[in-house]
Design a protein around this motif. Structure first.
Motif, PDB file in Angstrom:
ATOM      1  N   LEU A 152       1.034  -1.196   0.023  1.00 58.65           N
ATOM      2  CA  LEU A 152      -0.257   0.094   0.035  1.00 58.65           C
ATOM      3  C   LEU A 152       0.734   1.200  -0.013  1.00 58.65           C
ATOM      4  O   LEU A 152       1.836   1.308   0.874  1.00 58.65           O
ATOM      5  CB  LEU A 152      -0.845   0.004   1.225  1.00 58.65           C
ATOM      6  N   TYR A 153       0.338   2.017  -0.802  1.00 61.27           N
ATOM      7  CA  TYR A 153       1.098   3.248  -0.967  1.00 61.27           C
ATOM      8  C   TYR A 153       0.449   4.546  -0.428  1.00 61.27           C
ATOM      9  O   TYR A 153      -0.657   4.791  -1.132  1.00 61.27           O
ATOM     10  CB  TYR A 153       1.906   3.684  -2.401  1.00 61.27           C
ATOM     11  N   LEU A 154       0.878   5.316   0.514  1.00 60.86           N
ATOM     12  CA  LEU A 154       0.193   6.590   0.903  1.00 60.86           C
ATOM     13  C   LEU A 154       1.126   7.927   0.714  1.00 60.86           C
ATOM     14  O   LEU A 154       2.440   7.500   0.758  1.00 60.86           O
ATOM     15  CB  LEU A 154       0.027   6.364   2.471  1.00 60.86           C
ATOM     16  N   HIS A 155       0.427   8.955   0.672  1.00 59.43           N
ATOM     17  CA  HIS A 155       1.368  10.177   0.346  1.00 59.43           C
ATOM     18  C   HIS A 155       0.568  11.483   0.818  1.00 59.43           C
ATOM     19  O   HIS A 155      -0.873  11.308   0.941  1.00 59.43           O
ATOM     20  CB  HIS A 155       1.595  10.208  -1.262  1.00 59.43           C
ATOM     21  N   TYR A 156       1.387  12.367   1.017  1.00 59.38           N
ATOM     22  CA  TYR A 156       0.901  13.786   1.213  1.00 59.38           C
ATOM     23  C   TYR A 156       2.105  14.272   1.843  1.00 59.38           C
ATOM     24  O   TYR A 156       3.440  14.351   1.311  1.00 59.38           O
ATOM     25  CB  TYR A 156      -0.238  13.796   2.350  1.00 59.38           C
ATOM     26  N   ALA A 157       1.968  15.412   3.008  1.00 59.59           N
ATOM     27  CA  ALA A 157       3.262  16.074   3.541  1.00 59.59           C
ATOM     28  C   ALA A 157       4.063  14.945   4.283  1.00 59.59           C
ATOM     29  O   ALA A 157       5.177  15.392   4.345  1.00 59.59           O
ATOM     30  CB  ALA A 157       2.691  16.949   4.413  1.00 59.59           C
ATOM     31  N   GLY A 158       3.647  13.730   4.432  1.00 56.07           N
ATOM     32  CA  GLY A 158       4.384  12.835   5.244  1.00 56.07           C
ATOM     33  C   GLY A 158       5.191  12.078   3.854  1.00 56.07           C
ATOM     34  O   GLY A 158       5.988  10.964   4.333  1.00 56.07           O
ATOM     35  N   GLY A 159       5.226  12.589   2.792  1.00 57.41           N
ATOM     36  CA  GLY A 159       5.977  11.956   1.850  1.00 57.41           C
ATOM     37  C   GLY A 159       5.090  10.577   1.411  1.00 57.41           C
ATOM     38  O   GLY A 159       4.165  10.737   1.359  1.00 57.41           O
ATOM     39  N   VAL A 160       5.959   9.852   0.366  1.00 63.57           N
ATOM     40  CA  VAL A 160       5.539   8.581  -0.066  1.00 63.57           C
ATOM     41  C   VAL A 160       5.866   7.533   0.838  1.00 63.57           C
ATOM     42  O   VAL A 160       6.910   7.373   1.266  1.00 63.57           O
ATOM     43  CB  VAL A 160       5.945   8.507  -1.397  1.00 63.57           C
ATOM     44  N   SER A 175       7.878  18.481   1.979  1.00 62.41           N
ATOM     45  CA  SER A 175       7.031  17.383   0.995  1.00 62.41           C
ATOM     46  C   SER A 175       5.803  17.806   1.143  1.00 62.41           C
ATOM     47  O   SER A 175       5.198  18.263   1.996  1.00 62.41           O
ATOM     48  CB  SER A 175       7.223  16.172   1.823  1.00 62.41           C
ATOM     49  N   ASN A 176       5.112  17.854  -0.157  1.00 64.02           N
ATOM     50  CA  ASN A 176       3.602  17.987  -0.457  1.00 64.02           C
ATOM     51  C   ASN A 176       3.150  17.037  -1.472  1.00 64.02           C
ATOM     52  O   ASN A 176       2.825  17.738  -2.663  1.00 64.02           O
ATOM     53  CB  ASN A 176       3.198  19.301  -0.674  1.00 64.02           C
ATOM     54  N   ILE A 177       3.125  15.757  -1.513  1.00 65.53           N
ATOM     55  CA  ILE A 177       2.973  14.582  -2.637  1.00 65.53           C
ATOM     56  C   ILE A 177       1.540  14.558  -2.701  1.00 65.53           C
ATOM     57  O   ILE A 177       0.801  14.021  -1.724  1.00 65.53           O
ATOM     58  CB  ILE A 177       3.617  13.395  -2.200  1.00 65.53           C
ATOM     59  N   TRP A 178       1.001  15.280  -3.732  1.00 61.13           N
ATOM     60  CA  TRP A 178      -0.345  15.305  -4.036  1.00 61.13           C
ATOM     61  C   TRP A 178      -1.000  14.070  -4.777  1.00 61.13           C
ATOM     62  O   TRP A 178      -2.274  13.606  -4.266  1.00 61.13           O
ATOM     63  CB  TRP A 178      -0.730  16.670  -4.964  1.00 61.13           C
ATOM     64  N   GLY A 179       0.016  13.560  -5.511  1.00 60.71           N
ATOM     65  CA  GLY A 179      -0.678  12.133  -6.024  1.00 60.71           C
ATOM     66  C   GLY A 179       0.536  11.403  -6.575  1.00 60.71           C
ATOM     67  O   GLY A 179       1.679  11.687  -6.558  1.00 60.71           O
ATOM     68  N   VAL A 180       0.358   9.849  -6.563  1.00 62.08           N
ATOM     69  CA  VAL A 180       1.051   9.018  -7.049  1.00 62.08           C
ATOM     70  C   VAL A 180       0.738   8.122  -8.040  1.00 62.08           C
ATOM     71  O   VAL A 180      -0.493   7.780  -8.133  1.00 62.08           O
ATOM     72  CB  VAL A 180       1.984   8.188  -5.856  1.00 62.08           C
ATOM     73  N   PHE A 181       1.601   7.546  -8.884  1.00 60.99           N
ATOM     74  CA  PHE A 181       1.410   6.351  -9.808  1.00 60.99           C
ATOM     75  C   PHE A 181       2.451   5.313  -9.448  1.00 60.99           C
ATOM     76  O   PHE A 181       3.531   5.772  -9.447  1.00 60.99           O
ATOM     77  CB  PHE A 181       1.320   6.930 -11.322  1.00 60.99           C
ATOM     78  N   VAL A 182       1.833   4.068  -9.418  1.00 62.11           N
ATOM     79  CA  VAL A 182       2.779   3.086  -9.010  1.00 62.11           C
ATOM     80  C   VAL A 182       2.577   2.012  -9.986  1.00 62.11           C
ATOM     81  O   VAL A 182       1.597   1.452 -10.308  1.00 62.11           O
ATOM     82  CB  VAL A 182       2.594   2.824  -7.561  1.00 62.11           C
ATOM     83  N   ASP A 183       3.844   1.530 -10.409  1.00 63.35           N
ATOM     84  CA  ASP A 183       4.064   0.119 -10.991  1.00 63.35           C
ATOM     85  C   ASP A 183       4.990  -1.020 -10.210  1.00 63.35           C
ATOM     86  O   ASP A 183       5.561  -0.360  -9.184  1.00 63.35           O
ATOM     87  CB  ASP A 183       4.021   0.142 -12.398  1.00 63.35           C
ATOM     88  N   ARG A 184       5.392  -1.872 -10.735  1.00 65.24           N
ATOM     89  CA  ARG A 184       6.303  -2.948 -10.102  1.00 65.24           C
ATOM     90  C   ARG A 184       7.596  -2.174  -9.913  1.00 65.24           C
ATOM     91  O   ARG A 184       8.393  -2.574  -8.928  1.00 65.24           O
ATOM     92  CB  ARG A 184       6.521  -4.115 -10.553  1.00 65.24           C
ATOM     93  N   ASN A 185       8.086  -1.438 -10.675  1.00 61.62           N
ATOM     94  CA  ASN A 185       9.203  -0.944 -10.679  1.00 61.62           C
ATOM     95  C   ASN A 185       9.719   0.603 -10.428  1.00 61.62           C
ATOM     96  O   ASN A 185      10.743   0.954 -10.062  1.00 61.62           O
ATOM     97  CB  ASN A 185       9.995  -1.139 -12.129  1.00 61.62           C
ATOM     98  N   HIS A 186       8.628   1.468 -10.547  1.00 59.88           N
ATOM     99  CA  HIS A 186       8.627   2.816 -10.401  1.00 59.88           C
ATOM    100  C   HIS A 186       7.707   3.367  -9.543  1.00 59.88           C
ATOM    101  O   HIS A 186       6.530   2.856  -9.703  1.00 59.88           O
ATOM    102  CB  HIS A 186       8.997   3.463 -11.782  1.00 59.88           C
ATOM    103  N   ILE A 187       7.880   4.688  -8.925  1.00 61.79           N
ATOM    104  CA  ILE A 187       6.694   5.269  -8.377  1.00 61.79           C
ATOM    105  C   ILE A 187       6.888   6.896  -8.999  1.00 61.79           C
ATOM    106  O   ILE A 187       8.177   7.356  -9.026  1.00 61.79           O
ATOM    107  CB  ILE A 187       6.977   5.576  -6.891  1.00 61.79           C
ATOM    108  N   LEU A 188       5.999   7.356  -9.670  1.00 57.30           N
ATOM    109  CA  LEU A 188       5.941   8.674 -10.174  1.00 57.30           C
ATOM    110  C   LEU A 188       5.138   9.558  -8.927  1.00 57.30           C
ATOM    111  O   LEU A 188       4.102   9.311  -8.624  1.00 57.30           O
ATOM    112  CB  LEU A 188       5.210   8.897 -11.249  1.00 57.30           C
ATOM    113  N   ALA A 189       5.799  10.490  -8.280  1.00 57.78           N
ATOM    114  CA  ALA A 189       5.249  11.349  -7.178  1.00 57.78           C
ATOM    115  C   ALA A 189       5.081  12.689  -7.638  1.00 57.78           C
ATOM    116  O   ALA A 189       6.151  13.468  -8.073  1.00 57.78           O
ATOM    117  CB  ALA A 189       6.181  10.951  -5.969  1.00 57.78           C
TER     118      ALA A 189
END
Length: 312
Positions: free
Chosen positions: A248-256, A278-292
């Motif tokens: 599970l990936y969670l995000h916001y001011a606490g980063g990813v 940090s102010n991570i508004w959105g993430v996209f995740v696959d098996r190899n990368h995270i776009l934050a």
């Protein structure tokens, strides 16, 4: 499809809703249709597209529509977009159908069973992989579960609930374990609200094998949840949940934050990325990368070393 919110409801040229585009030629998108929310509302916030029996449906989250339209339109609507030039609303959810919601329901001032005045509006919607169940994030009303086998006649199953000292603030949801586990994130904007726990929003995990009886399994709190900062809204709360297998990936001011939920009742944080301010508004995740997407410093591409844990 694109969600459109209004910056100024009083502007006669402003209109909330969602436009529908043909992207066959991505260099020249062609607008096909526009579904409109009643003018008085803030407009369309989040949406979710699902397909059933060769028909396409959008589940629309229209925060405060019930309030601003005085009940004429609702916060949660299902729209048939099978004909994109003529989208049609086929269902609206009226919270007054629930036994704990009075007939004089006010989305800003819901008199909840714990005798508190709570906000209850739709922030987000989602559907399981089979398009059978919908999960609607209704802030302090909880995550509301519907059987949408017939999108025109959804059947209410049940919803998540809170302790009297918990702010609901349900922001988004995700599913794990083949749709038998619900992850609910909460965006608490006032961590020092009177009569409630002193805390930012944290994640709750439910067993939903029985859709008529969600059971709380655990609550995930980062070390930042209780770090109350005066005058700083959202600071250490959580935003949208994302899943790859049992991570599970969670995000916001606490980063990813990466959290192993192989055992949902005893989750374990296994990694984190916390940039300065940090102010991570959105993430996209696959098996190899995270776009934050960091509002303060732009898009970050992160390596995501995913092991061979069970992905059921």
């Amino acid at each position: 499809m694109v969600s459109v919110q209004q910056l100024d409801r009083k502007n006669p040229n402003s209109q909330g809703g969602f436009p529908i585009y043909d992207l066959e030629n991505p260099y020249k998108p062609k607008k096909l249709g526009f579904w409109k929310v009643i003018k008085q509302t803030n407009g369309k916030h989040e949406l979710y597209l699902t397909v059933k029996e060769n028909c396409a449906f959008v589940l629309a989250a229209n925060p405060y529509a019930d309030f601003y339209s005085h009940g004429e339109e609702k916060d949660f609507q299902i729209v048939d977009v099978s004909n994109p030039t003529n989208p049609k609303t086929i269902y609206q959810f009226d919270p007054r159908i629930l036994p704990e919601v009075p007939d004089d329901f006010d989305s800003y001032n819901w008199k909840s069973p714990d005798s508190k005045t709570r906000p209850a509006f739709n922030h987000s919607t989602m559907v399981d992989e089979k398009g059978k169940y919908a999960y609607v994030s209704m802030w302090d009303l909880g995550t509301v579960i519907f059987d949408i086998s017939n999108p025109a006649k959804p059947i209410y199953k049940d919803k998540t609930t809170f302790a009297s000292d918990q702010q609901g603030s349900v922001h988004s949801a995700a599913l794990a374990k083949g749709g038998t586990v619900l992850i609910e994130t909460r965006e608490v904007y006032n961590p020092t609200k009177d009569t409630y726990e002193q805390s930012y929003g944290y994640t709750r995990i439910f067993d939903i094998k029985d859709k008529k009886n969600p059971k709380l399994l655990s609550e995930y709190k980062s070390e930042l949840v209780d770090d109350i900062q005066d005058g700083v809204a959202f600071a250490n709360t959580v935003h949208e949940p994302k899943l790859v297998g049992n991570t599970l990936y969670l995000h916001y001011a606490g980063g990813v934050r990466a959290v192993d939920i192989s055992r949902p009742s005893k989750q374990v944080e296994i990694g984190k990325y916390v940039p300065l301010n940090s102010n991570i508004w959105g993430v996209f995740v696959d098996r190899n990368h995270i776009l934050a997407l960091d509002i303060g410093s732009g898009l970050k591409a992160l390596s995501n070393k995913h092991d061979d844990r069970d992905d059921d």
